[in-house]
Scaffold this motif. Structure first.
Motif, mmCIF file in Angstrom:
data_model
loop_
_atom_site.group_PDB
_atom_site.id
_atom_site.type_symbol
_atom_site.label_atom_id
_atom_site.label_comp_id
_atom_site.label_asym_id
_atom_site.label_seq_id
_atom_site.Cartn_x
_atom_site.Cartn_y
_atom_site.Cartn_z
ATOM 1 N N TYR A 235 2.162 2.095 -3.412
ATOM 2 C CA TYR A 235 1.160 2.740 -4.270
ATOM 3 C C TYR A 235 1.004 4.210 -3.891
ATOM 4 O O TYR A 235 0.798 5.063 -4.750
ATOM 5 C CB TYR A 235 -0.183 2.016 -4.170
ATOM 6 N N GLU A 236 1.091 4.493 -2.592
ATOM 7 C CA GLU A 236 0.993 5.894 -2.156
ATOM 8 C C GLU A 236 2.159 6.705 -2.731
ATOM 9 O O GLU A 236 1.977 7.825 -3.197
ATOM 10 C CB GLU A 236 1.005 5.988 -0.622
ATOM 11 N N LYS B 209 3.832 5.935 -5.364
ATOM 12 C CA LYS B 209 3.622 5.991 -6.814
ATOM 13 C C LYS B 209 2.651 7.115 -7.176
ATOM 14 O O LYS B 209 2.831 7.808 -8.178
ATOM 15 C CB LYS B 209 3.066 4.640 -7.279
ATOM 16 N N LYS B 210 1.618 7.290 -6.340
ATOM 17 C CA LYS B 210 0.645 8.363 -6.582
ATOM 18 C C LYS B 210 1.340 9.721 -6.543
ATOM 19 O O LYS B 210 1.098 10.578 -7.375
ATOM 20 C CB LYS B 210 -0.446 8.337 -5.493
ATOM 21 N N MET C 192 0.824 -1.202 0.000
ATOM 22 C CA MET C 192 0.000 0.000 0.000
ATOM 23 C C MET C 192 0.865 1.261 0.000
ATOM 24 O O MET C 192 0.555 2.240 -0.657
ATOM 25 C CB MET C 192 -0.903 -0.013 1.224
ATOM 26 N N LYS D 12 -0.549 6.378 4.000
ATOM 27 C CA LYS D 12 -0.395 7.774 3.552
ATOM 28 C C LYS D 12 0.582 8.513 4.470
ATOM 29 O O LYS D 12 1.471 9.222 3.995
ATOM 30 C CB LYS D 12 -1.748 8.491 3.570
#
Lengths: 295, 407
Positions: free
Chosen positions: B4-5, B7-8, B1, B239
């Motif tokens: 992905y954060e 990557k965002k 997770m 996050k």
């Protein structure tokens, strides 16, 4: 799986968006039909724990969903009306990311992503960036993300909004396929979206569930009849003012009208079999007229 | 997770541009800093940059060692000898430069003499020129004596409490003498630009972390995110983790790169010399070495970055606005500058988070606080205070996102 809404109310200041709604739903497709602003999205957002009710309760298997917290969301899939995504992610990345948020183990997630991409017809587009997808493809990615955790409760808010007729039919069939062994709550203001696939239709207006039942039961519940008649073009405005007109077809020397009325609107009028669209128009009046609903 | 954060964040064009800007800032600051080091050749011409640093190191090393009375006497005599030379007294600039070239080896020690023998609040570049070898014996004693005189002056009567005055005098007297000297231009230049570098890092990283929490809302992906099983716990933690990781990696990566470039270009020697041997450090009451000052500066910078950028993340989570959040570092850094002229606010301003980003300047100031009769300098207060506030802010941000449905 039973979802029970007890006297559910949501107020935003003085405005009551959802007004003492009580409802019990189990497996099957529930079509939530209502005009824009009827309170459908607010109701769905509460069912998805995104909004806390002002009053009442939502019980899942007899337990308050807000107390169940993550345990409830574990069995929930949601496709919101405004389906947002991460434009820089590929379809695969997006689905794997949502899988992680849903608590799927990486190996399971990869398998589910593959299966669902196949199911919604996105297999060839898995490596495409989300921002490059067409509207229909985005919606399909949306339904795929909602299905990742194989949810027992699937909430779809206006899933066909913005889709062309072909996409809409394809989408409707897809939902129908996915509805086995789960509760699907599908909201729409387009009658044809739910007419054939919903086991039960809920008519919602001004925050309340006005009527509920199967399509046939709702049609039977309408106290007025549907008539078909011909009229001169000059007579049409007067007829529209006097009656609820569900359809007008222009002809060379006049127009053919479909009218909902308790009385015979003209001497040449002949009774017609009522459809769900007529029911929608009957309950929601002029506001019910929607070009897309006629497709 | 977490990946992905990241990557965002790193997938956004604006953030890629921000990182490139930071890289450009690093190159510009390093180039300016290294280019600012100059050496005057015996013929009066000048060179700058790495070559100048090598030459300076060579001539300054000749004066390496403890600065005893004999060394000070030798410096005063050598300085005097140059001053008596025809080149020094000439009206020709080139000839003056030729004379100056012979002072470069002991210029740091000469500078210490200037500071020691000038009045406490004034600076006279030519003070060393008027000293005689006999004055060398008073060198170390002058430091504490000048401080005492200054603290007892009418002007400073009410500026410090009695405890604070005693604290300053005690720390001045605690400095071990004679001090050890060697070439330390690498560390000095590094420290001169450290504050600038840290501020640039904070301002630029602000762009990256400000969008972490509002991202879902601006993209309308919040409904899917927060209706998922882990959107309000593991997702939020990811996050926060991504934010802290970005702040840490960007901060330490840039600072290590900056430190590496500076020390490679200007030399690593002199880290163990006390800061009083360097430009502007003579009056500092912190008895630390250049290396310790560097550690305090980068640690302070890290705690400050973490606090300011965590605050930006908290505000972005609360307001769901990246624009508002990105202004937080600017407000925190620049508002105190506007208020610095307001005298009654001096004590408060000394404890604002911007101070953490400029520890290397704070160390040269008399910033003291008396708590329950105990005098504490501002640096440890700042480090502890803002570390504690970070510990509060981070769970607070988590709570805001966890209770997302309350709106």
């Amino acid at each position: 799986m039973e979802l029970r809404l007890n006297n559910l109310t949501k107020q935003f200041g003085d405005f009551t968006a959802v007004d003492h709604v009580s409802l019990t739903m189990s497996s099957g497709v529930y079509g939530l039909l209502g005009v824009n602003g009827a309170g459908k999205t607010t109701l769905m957002r509460m069912i998805c724990t995104l909004l806390r009710p002002t009053g009442g309760q939502i019980l899942c298997g007899g337990r308050d969903i807000f107390k169940l917290d993550g345990d409830y969301r574990k069995i929930l899939g949601y496709l919101p009306q405004d389906f947002g995504f991460y434009p820089e992610f590929t379809v695969k990345d997006y689905l794997l990311y949502v899988s992680a948020l849903k608590g799927l183990r990486p190996a399971v997630a990869k398998r589910r992503v593959r299966e669902l991409a196949e199911g919604v017809g996105l297999s060839k587009h898995l490596n495409k960036k989300m921002k490059k997808l067409s509207g229909g493809m985005k919606r399909r990615a949306g339904i795929a993300q909602a299905m990742l955790n194989d949810p027992k409760i699937l909430v779809l808010d206006e899933p066909t909004a913005g889709l062309d007729p072909n996409e809409r039919i394809r989408f409707r069939n897809l939902i129908s396929e996915l509805s086995e062994d789960r509760l699907v709550l599908l909201s729409t203001h387009i009658v044809s979206d739910v007419e054939y696939i919903a086991n039960e239709i809920l008519l919602m207006g001004e925050g309340k569930i006005l009527h509920q039942g199967t399509a046939d039961e709702l049609i039977d519940s309408m106290p007025e009849r549907v008539w078909k008649c011909r009229a001169e073009k000059s007579e049409v405005p007067a007829l529209m003012k006097k009656y609820r007109v569900s359809n007008i077809r222009s002809e060379a020397h006049g127009a053919e009208l479909r009218i909902i009325s308790g009385e015979k609107p003209s001497t040449d009028a002949v009774p017609e079999e009522a459809a769900l669209e007529d029911v929608f128009l009957y309950y929601f009046g002029e506001k019910g007229v929607d070009d897309s609903a006629l497709i | 997770m977490l990946l992905y954060e990241l990557k965002k964040v790193l997938g956004k064009t604006v953030n890629k541009v921000a990182l490139l800007l930071l890289l450009a800032a690093l190159v510009i600051v390093s180039t300016l800093a290294i280019g600012g080091v100059s050496y005057t050749e015996p013929d009066g011409s000048s060179i700058s940059g790495m070559a100048a640093a090598r030459q300076l190191e060579k001539v300054k090393k000749q004066w390496e060692g403890y600065i005893t009375e004999d060394v000070l006497r030798a410096v005063i005599e050598a300085n005097d000898a140059v001053n008596q030379s025809p080149e020094y007294q000439s009206d020709d600039v080139t000839e003056n430069n030729m004379a100056y070239s012979r002072k470069q080896g002991f210029s740091d020690i000469r500078e210490m003499l200037n500071q020691a023998f000038s009045d406490f609040q004034t600076y006279d570049y030519f003070r060393a020129d008027s000293l005689s070898p006999e004055d060398a014996g008073a060198f170390y004693g002058k430091r504490a004596a000048s401080l005492r005189e200054w603290l007892d002056s009418e002007e400073m009567k009410d500026q410090f409490t009695e405890n604070e005055k005693q604290y300053l005098i005690r720390h001045y007297e605690e400095m071990e003498t004679p001090v050890y000297y060697t070439y330390a231009d690498g560390w000095e230049t590094l420290l001169t630009y450290t504050d600038t570098m840290i501020m640039l890092i904070v301002l630029i990283t602000g762009f990256l972390v400000s969008g972490i929490f509002p991202g879902e809302f601006s993209l309308k992906a919040d409904s899917v995110y927060f209706s998922s099983r882990f959107g309000r716990n593991r997702g939020v933690r990811a996050k926060i983790g991504a934010g802290i990781l970005l702040i840490s990696v960007i901060y330490w990566g840039t600072m290590l790169l900056y430190t590496g470039i500076m020390l490679f270009a200007l030399g690593v020697g002199g880290g163990s010399c006390v800061i009083q041997t360097g430009l502007g450090g003579w009056k500092s009451f912190y008895n630390i070495t250049f290396f310790q000052k560097y550690l305090l500066s980068v640690m302070g910078g890290y705690v400050g970055s973490l606090f300011i950028l965590s605050l930006a993340m908290l505000i972005s989570a609360k307001t769901r606005s990246a624009v508002l959040a990105v202004t937080v570092p600017f407000i925190v850094l620049f508002i105190p500058s506007f208020l610095s002229g307001v005298n009654p606010l001096t004590k408060v301003l000394g404890l604002l988070p911007d101070q953490l980003l400029q520890i290397s300047s704070v160390i040269n100031q008399f910033s003291l606080y008396e708590l329950g009769g105990k005098v504490i300098s501002s640096v440890p207060i700042l480090l502890v205070l803002y570390s504690c506030l970070c510990v509060i802010i981070i769970p607070w941000t988590y709570q805001i996102c966890h209770r997302i449905q309350d709106r």
